[in-house]
Design a protein around this motif. Structure first.
Motif, mmCIF file in Angstrom:
data_model
loop_
_atom_site.group_PDB
_atom_site.id
_atom_site.type_symbol
_atom_site.label_atom_id
_atom_site.label_comp_id
_atom_site.label_asym_id
_atom_site.label_seq_id
_atom_site.Cartn_x
_atom_site.Cartn_y
_atom_site.Cartn_z
ATOM 1 N N HIS A 83 5.530 9.382 -0.799
ATOM 2 C CA HIS A 83 4.906 8.816 0.402
ATOM 3 C C HIS A 83 4.216 7.493 0.089
ATOM 4 O O HIS A 83 4.188 6.592 0.922
ATOM 5 C CB HIS A 83 3.890 9.792 1.003
ATOM 6 C CG HIS A 83 4.518 10.954 1.694
ATOM 7 N ND1 HIS A 83 5.181 10.823 2.887
ATOM 8 C CD2 HIS A 83 4.607 12.255 1.360
ATOM 9 C CE1 HIS A 83 5.640 11.992 3.264
ATOM 10 N NE2 HIS A 83 5.310 12.888 2.343
ATOM 11 N N GLU A 84 3.642 7.380 -1.107
ATOM 12 C CA GLU A 84 2.952 6.144 -1.483
ATOM 13 C C GLU A 84 3.918 4.962 -1.509
ATOM 14 O O GLU A 84 3.603 3.886 -1.009
ATOM 15 C CB GLU A 84 2.272 6.293 -2.844
ATOM 16 C CG GLU A 84 1.002 7.086 -2.810
ATOM 17 C CD GLU A 84 -0.086 6.461 -1.950
ATOM 18 O OE1 GLU A 84 -0.171 5.222 -1.878
ATOM 19 O OE2 GLU A 84 -0.845 7.221 -1.354
ATOM 20 N N LYS A 87 4.946 4.215 2.141
ATOM 21 C CA LYS A 87 3.893 3.512 2.871
ATOM 22 C C LYS A 87 3.767 2.066 2.390
ATOM 23 O O LYS A 87 3.539 1.157 3.194
ATOM 24 C CB LYS A 87 2.557 4.235 2.732
ATOM 25 C CG LYS A 87 2.497 5.530 3.529
ATOM 26 C CD LYS A 87 1.098 6.071 3.628
ATOM 27 C CE LYS A 87 0.649 6.739 2.370
ATOM 28 N NZ LYS A 87 -0.617 7.487 2.512
ATOM 29 N N THR A 88 3.935 1.846 1.105
ATOM 30 C CA THR A 88 3.873 0.491 0.566
ATOM 31 C C THR A 88 5.008 -0.362 1.110
ATOM 32 O O THR A 88 4.807 -1.523 1.482
ATOM 33 C CB THR A 88 3.913 0.529 -0.974
ATOM 34 O OG1 THR A 88 2.767 1.240 -1.442
ATOM 35 C CG2 THR A 88 3.927 -0.867 -1.572
ATOM 36 N N LEU A 90 6.535 0.037 3.994
ATOM 37 C CA LEU A 90 6.228 -0.268 5.392
ATOM 38 C C LEU A 90 5.172 -1.366 5.499
ATOM 39 O O LEU A 90 5.273 -2.242 6.361
ATOM 40 C CB LEU A 90 5.758 0.996 6.125
ATOM 41 C CG LEU A 90 6.805 2.073 6.340
ATOM 42 C CD1 LEU A 90 6.171 3.299 6.991
ATOM 43 C CD2 LEU A 90 7.955 1.564 7.192
ATOM 44 N N GLY A 91 4.179 -1.315 4.640
ATOM 45 C CA GLY A 91 3.149 -2.346 4.641
ATOM 46 C C GLY A 91 3.709 -3.713 4.295
ATOM 47 O O GLY A 91 3.352 -4.716 4.926
ATOM 48 N N GLN A 96 3.048 -1.924 10.722
ATOM 49 C CA GLN A 96 1.849 -1.117 10.887
ATOM 50 C C GLN A 96 2.058 -0.010 11.919
ATOM 51 O O GLN A 96 1.464 1.053 11.817
ATOM 52 C CB GLN A 96 0.652 -1.989 11.272
ATOM 53 C CG GLN A 96 0.019 -2.708 10.104
ATOM 54 C CD GLN A 96 0.881 -3.822 9.522
ATOM 55 O OE1 GLN A 96 1.761 -4.350 10.180
ATOM 56 N NE2 GLN A 96 0.622 -4.175 8.286
ATOM 57 N N LEU A 99 3.384 2.802 10.086
ATOM 58 C CA LEU A 99 2.333 3.351 9.216
ATOM 59 C C LEU A 99 1.418 4.274 10.008
ATOM 60 O O LEU A 99 1.047 5.348 9.542
ATOM 61 C CB LEU A 99 1.513 2.227 8.580
ATOM 62 C CG LEU A 99 2.108 1.570 7.361
ATOM 63 C CD1 LEU A 99 1.308 0.326 6.985
ATOM 64 C CD2 LEU A 99 2.148 2.527 6.206
ATOM 65 N N LEU A 102 3.172 7.497 10.732
ATOM 66 C CA LEU A 102 3.212 8.320 9.513
ATOM 67 C C LEU A 102 1.873 9.016 9.290
ATOM 68 O O LEU A 102 1.832 10.186 8.910
ATOM 69 C CB LEU A 102 3.579 7.456 8.309
ATOM 70 C CG LEU A 102 3.763 8.158 6.981
ATOM 71 C CD1 LEU A 102 4.893 9.177 7.057
ATOM 72 C CD2 LEU A 102 4.054 7.150 5.886
ATOM 73 N N GLU A 103 0.775 8.298 9.536
ATOM 74 C CA GLU A 103 -0.555 8.900 9.401
ATOM 75 C C GLU A 103 -0.723 10.071 10.371
ATOM 76 O O GLU A 103 -1.293 11.097 10.007
ATOM 77 C CB GLU A 103 -1.648 7.851 9.639
ATOM 78 C CG GLU A 103 -1.736 6.798 8.561
ATOM 79 C CD GLU A 103 -2.188 7.353 7.226
ATOM 80 O OE1 GLU A 103 -3.015 8.294 7.200
ATOM 81 O OE2 GLU A 103 -1.720 6.848 6.199
ATOM 82 N N GLU A 106 1.031 13.073 8.991
ATOM 83 C CA GLU A 106 0.281 13.663 7.886
ATOM 84 C C GLU A 106 -0.932 14.431 8.398
ATOM 85 O O GLU A 106 -1.252 15.516 7.895
ATOM 86 C CB GLU A 106 -0.154 12.571 6.899
ATOM 87 C CG GLU A 106 1.002 12.008 6.102
ATOM 88 C CD GLU A 106 0.592 10.871 5.187
ATOM 89 O OE1 GLU A 106 -0.609 10.520 5.135
ATOM 90 O OE2 GLU A 106 1.474 10.324 4.506
#
Length: 127
Positions: A83-84, A87-88, A90-91, A96, A99, A102-103, A106
């Motif tokens: 996931h890290e 997410k990176t 996507l950033g 966003q 992102l 995704l949050e 989670e």
């Protein structure tokens, strides 16, 4: 005390080795940071990443250190497992909106796990 003749100068770059610059360096460093965060949070190991991607362990060590970034195929495999890294990515793509989505997923997962734990405690209390 004087310096010996050997060791006075920095070694020349190896032939074929290239230095990353600009966006390539930023990409490699961002992925390295994501891998290191995943390593701290979930105990991600170099051998595990090598197993996922089929890459050599030395190559994976270079990803972790930010020396080089993974190729497209390896990056997709990493994003699928971490996931890290996802997410990176996507950033870096400035997505966003994804992102945030995704949050939410989670958070929903954490709430579902919490509700299961509460139900288990409730069931134990009744028996």
């Amino acid at each position: 005390m004087s310096f010996p003749n050997l060791g006075k100068f920095f070694p020349q770059r190896r032939r074929g080795a290239r230095v990353l610059e600009g966006r390539e360096k930023r990409f490699a460093m961002e992925i390295a940071a994501a891998l290191q965060r995943a390593s701290v949070e979930s105990g991600l190991q170099i051998k595990t990443v090598a197993g996922w991607t089929g890459a050599n362990e030395r190559t994976v060590k270079n990803w972790f250190s930010g020396q080089y970034g993974p190729s497209g195929e390896h990056l997709l495999v990493l994003a699928g497992h971490s996931h890290e890294v996802f997410k990176t990515m996507l950033g870096m793509m400035e997505r966003q909106d994804l992102l945030v989505a995704l949050e939410f997923v989670e958070i929903e997962d954490r709430i579902a796990r919490l509700m299961m734990l509460m139900q288990e405690l409730k069931d134990k209390g009744q028996s």
